[in-house]
Motif scaffolding. Structure first.
Motif, mmCIF file in Angstrom:
data_model
loop_
_atom_site.group_PDB
_atom_site.id
_atom_site.type_symbol
_atom_site.label_atom_id
_atom_site.label_comp_id
_atom_site.label_asym_id
_atom_site.label_seq_id
_atom_site.Cartn_x
_atom_site.Cartn_y
_atom_site.Cartn_z
ATOM 1 N N GLN A 25 0.833 -1.201 0.000
ATOM 2 C CA GLN A 25 0.000 0.000 0.000
ATOM 3 C C GLN A 25 0.866 1.249 0.000
ATOM 4 O O GLN A 25 0.568 2.221 -0.704
ATOM 5 C CB GLN A 25 -0.924 -0.002 1.218
ATOM 6 N N LEU A 26 1.935 1.228 0.762
ATOM 7 C CA LEU A 26 2.838 2.372 0.818
ATOM 8 C C LEU A 26 3.448 2.649 -0.549
ATOM 9 O O LEU A 26 3.475 3.790 -1.006
ATOM 10 C CB LEU A 26 3.942 2.121 1.851
ATOM 11 N N LEU A 51 0.801 4.080 -2.986
ATOM 12 C CA LEU A 51 0.526 5.491 -2.725
ATOM 13 C C LEU A 51 1.722 6.373 -3.079
ATOM 14 O O LEU A 51 1.556 7.486 -3.567
ATOM 15 C CB LEU A 51 0.130 5.695 -1.276
ATOM 16 N N ARG A 52 2.911 5.877 -2.851
ATOM 17 C CA ARG A 52 4.117 6.649 -3.167
ATOM 18 C C ARG A 52 4.229 6.904 -4.668
ATOM 19 O O ARG A 52 4.715 7.945 -5.092
ATOM 20 C CB ARG A 52 5.356 5.906 -2.677
ATOM 21 N N SER A 66 1.692 7.064 -6.831
ATOM 22 C CA SER A 66 0.460 7.601 -7.423
ATOM 23 C C SER A 66 0.322 9.070 -7.067
ATOM 24 O O SER A 66 -0.741 9.524 -6.667
ATOM 25 C CB SER A 66 -0.753 6.792 -6.961
ATOM 26 N N LYS A 67 1.404 9.808 -7.211
ATOM 27 C CA LYS A 67 1.402 11.238 -6.884
ATOM 28 C C LYS A 67 0.331 11.948 -7.707
ATOM 29 O O LYS A 67 0.223 11.759 -8.909
ATOM 30 C CB LYS A 67 2.763 11.871 -7.179
ATOM 31 N N GLU A 93 -3.648 10.130 -5.225
ATOM 32 C CA GLU A 93 -3.588 9.330 -4.004
ATOM 33 C C GLU A 93 -4.923 8.680 -3.658
ATOM 34 O O GLU A 93 -4.963 7.544 -3.200
ATOM 35 C CB GLU A 93 -3.095 10.168 -2.819
ATOM 36 N N MET A 94 -6.007 9.419 -3.884
ATOM 37 C CA MET A 94 -7.329 8.852 -3.571
ATOM 38 C C MET A 94 -7.631 7.660 -4.479
ATOM 39 O O MET A 94 -8.155 6.642 -4.026
ATOM 40 C CB MET A 94 -8.417 9.924 -3.706
ATOM 41 N N GLY A 105 -5.344 5.813 -5.926
ATOM 42 C CA GLY A 105 -4.421 4.770 -5.502
ATOM 43 C C GLY A 105 -4.925 4.031 -4.284
ATOM 44 O O GLY A 105 -4.850 2.802 -4.205
ATOM 45 N N ALA A 106 -5.459 4.771 -3.311
ATOM 46 C CA ALA A 106 -5.985 4.139 -2.098
ATOM 47 C C ALA A 106 -7.179 3.249 -2.422
ATOM 48 O O ALA A 106 -7.333 2.164 -1.846
ATOM 49 C CB ALA A 106 -6.382 5.208 -1.087
#
Length: 142
Positions: free
Chosen positions: A67-68, A71-72, A74-75, A78-79, A81-82
């Motif tokens: 997950q980290l 998210l890292r 998917s600049k 982020e939403m 990506g989450a």
């Protein structure tokens, strides 16, 4: 004080020996060993329960670093990506359950789903290693 804490935290994250990619690969290695042990020694209930606990812990050990990384990388999104993290894990559960049930459907013993799982983890190791190799120069914290 807050700025100093933040600066030190960023330094720890960048300088960590336990990057998300290395953590994922290490946990996946343990998972492969656990699944192969389950396959070969499933007839011993104590070992089977121990391997069940170890492999379950590995599932949780892999999810947070994945997950980290998602998210890292998917600049700006982020939403999205989450949200895709949940989609990926739900899809993985569904496909894994289906494929793990195939050996039992075709009459093989109940230890064969562990072999199918080990195959999926090998695919995960290859994918993670490829990702880390491709992006390690772009982002040193992989």
């Amino acid at each position: 004080l807050h700025k100093e804490y933040r600066r030190q935290r960023q330094m720890c994250i960048r300088d960590s020996r336990y990057t998300p990619g290395k953590t994922i690969l290490g946990v996946q290695a343990i998972m492969i060993l656990g699944l192969l042990t389950t396959f070969f020694l499933a007839s011993y209930p104590g070992i089977a329960v121990l391997m069940l606990c170890i492999c379950t812990a590995c599932l949780f050990g892999v999810s947070a670093p994945q997950q980290l990384l998602l998210l890292r990388f998917s600049k700006g999104g982020e939403m999205m990506g989450a949200a895709l993290v949940q989609v990926a894990f739900n899809l993985g559960n569904a496909v894994g359950a289906y494929c793990g049930g195939l050996p039992v459907t075709y009459g093989l013993p109940y230890n064969y789903p562990a072999l199918v799982g080990a195959g999926f983890v090998v695919i995960g190791v290859i994918s993670t290693a490829t990702f880390c190799k491709k992006y390690q120069t772009a982002n040193a914290g992989i």
